[in-house]
Design a protein around this motif. Structure first.
Motif, mmCIF file in Angstrom:
data_model
loop_
_atom_site.group_PDB
_atom_site.id
_atom_site.type_symbol
_atom_site.label_atom_id
_atom_site.label_comp_id
_atom_site.label_asym_id
_atom_site.label_seq_id
_atom_site.Cartn_x
_atom_site.Cartn_y
_atom_site.Cartn_z
ATOM 1 N N GLU A 65 35.686 44.935 54.654
ATOM 2 C CA GLU A 65 37.060 45.119 55.106
ATOM 3 C C GLU A 65 38.055 44.734 54.000
ATOM 4 O O GLU A 65 39.042 45.426 53.771
ATOM 5 N N GLN A 66 37.803 43.641 53.299
ATOM 6 C CA GLN A 66 38.683 43.249 52.202
ATOM 7 C C GLN A 66 38.687 44.311 51.095
ATOM 8 O O GLN A 66 39.739 44.602 50.523
ATOM 9 N N PHE B 216 33.350 43.446 43.756
ATOM 10 C CA PHE B 216 33.008 43.790 45.137
ATOM 11 C C PHE B 216 32.197 42.718 45.868
ATOM 12 O O PHE B 216 32.409 42.492 47.062
ATOM 13 N N ASP B 217 31.278 42.055 45.194
ATOM 14 C CA ASP B 217 30.460 41.048 45.875
ATOM 15 C C ASP B 217 31.277 39.916 46.499
ATOM 16 O O ASP B 217 30.934 39.450 47.590
ATOM 17 N N PRO B 218 32.362 39.450 45.863
ATOM 18 C CA PRO B 218 33.137 38.369 46.490
ATOM 19 C C PRO B 218 33.925 38.799 47.728
ATOM 20 O O PRO B 218 34.404 37.957 48.478
ATOM 21 N N LEU B 219 34.057 40.114 47.955
ATOM 22 C CA LEU B 219 34.874 40.629 49.061
ATOM 23 C C LEU B 219 33.997 41.103 50.210
ATOM 24 O O LEU B 219 32.885 41.596 49.993
ATOM 25 N N THR B 220 34.528 41.012 51.419
ATOM 26 C CA THR B 220 33.876 41.658 52.548
ATOM 27 C C THR B 220 34.167 43.159 52.459
ATOM 28 O O THR B 220 35.051 43.584 51.697
ATOM 29 N N ARG C 173 41.565 48.490 48.241
ATOM 30 C CA ARG C 173 41.725 49.889 47.837
ATOM 31 C C ARG C 173 43.040 50.449 48.368
ATOM 32 O O ARG C 173 43.784 51.114 47.646
ATOM 33 N N ASP C 174 43.362 50.170 49.622
ATOM 34 C CA ASP C 174 44.609 50.662 50.207
ATOM 35 C C ASP C 174 45.825 50.077 49.495
ATOM 36 O O ASP C 174 46.811 50.781 49.248
ATOM 37 N N ILE C 175 45.767 48.806 49.170
ATOM 38 C CA ILE C 175 46.868 48.167 48.438
ATOM 39 C C ILE C 175 47.042 48.817 47.068
ATOM 40 O O ILE C 175 48.158 49.149 46.654
ATOM 41 N N LEU C 176 45.938 49.018 46.367
ATOM 42 C CA LEU C 176 46.009 49.640 45.046
ATOM 43 C C LEU C 176 46.526 51.068 45.141
ATOM 44 O O LEU C 176 47.315 51.514 44.290
ATOM 45 N N ALA C 177 46.124 51.813 46.172
ATOM 46 C CA ALA C 177 46.623 53.177 46.360
ATOM 47 C C ALA C 177 48.129 53.170 46.613
ATOM 48 O O ALA C 177 48.858 54.038 46.112
ATOM 49 N N THR C 178 48.600 52.190 47.365
ATOM 50 C CA THR C 178 50.039 52.064 47.622
ATOM 51 C C THR C 178 50.795 51.798 46.322
ATOM 52 O O THR C 178 51.837 52.422 46.051
#
Length: 161
Positions: A133-134, A127-131, A139-144
């Protein structure tokens, strides 16, 4: 194979980045748990899933499903965890054919001690390397992707039992 849909150069780079990042994350989590708590990530997952279940108990079948372990891998891990006194296997009260996995008080204490270091490593590596929004997009990509597996008939539920 004339019908093969080969990966484009961009897709190949994405695939390789995914493979590298997931392996690096798994390796980092494994090292951290071994170093700080003396347990493999697989044991941590078993303890965590049991800790989140009602009564800290799940059927062995459900535990195998939520951890994505084969029956033999789970049985082997449970034997090691029982030796440590962290879990116990008991027969279901109403159905003696069903075996239940139960987290002991000692196992819960071990998990409580291991959790802060584990969550810090997850935060640091994922999580720290991501904003923000990222992280939401991820999360949305993984849910897809997870939903696509479910449509194909594969269970992929790692949510709390």
């Amino acid at each position: 194979m004339s019908g093969t849909r080969w990966l484009s150069d961009d897709e190949q780079r994405t695939w390789r980045a995914y493979l590298a990042s997931t392996q690096l994350l798994q390796d980092a989590l494994e090292r951290q748990l071994q170093r700080d708590s003396g347990m493999p990530h697989a044991y941590y997952m078993i303890l965590a899933m049991l800790s989140e279940a009602p009564g800290r108990t799940l059927t062995m079948t459900r535990l195998a499903r939520v951890t994505r372990f084969s029956a033999s891998r789970l049985s082997h891990a449970m034997a090691r965890l029982e030796e440590k006194g962290w879990v116990r296997r008991v027969k279901h009260g109403q159905d003696r054919r069903t075996t239940m996995a139960e987290l002991t008080g000692e196992g819960f204490a071990v998990l409580e001690a291991a959790a802060p270091g584990h969550v810090e490593e997850v935060r640091h590596r994922l999580f720290d390397p991501l904003t923000g929004e990222q992280a939401r997009q991820f999360r949305d990509i993984l849910a897809t992707l997870t939903a696509a597996y479910a449509r194909d008939g594969h269970e992929s539920d790692l949510t709390p039992p």
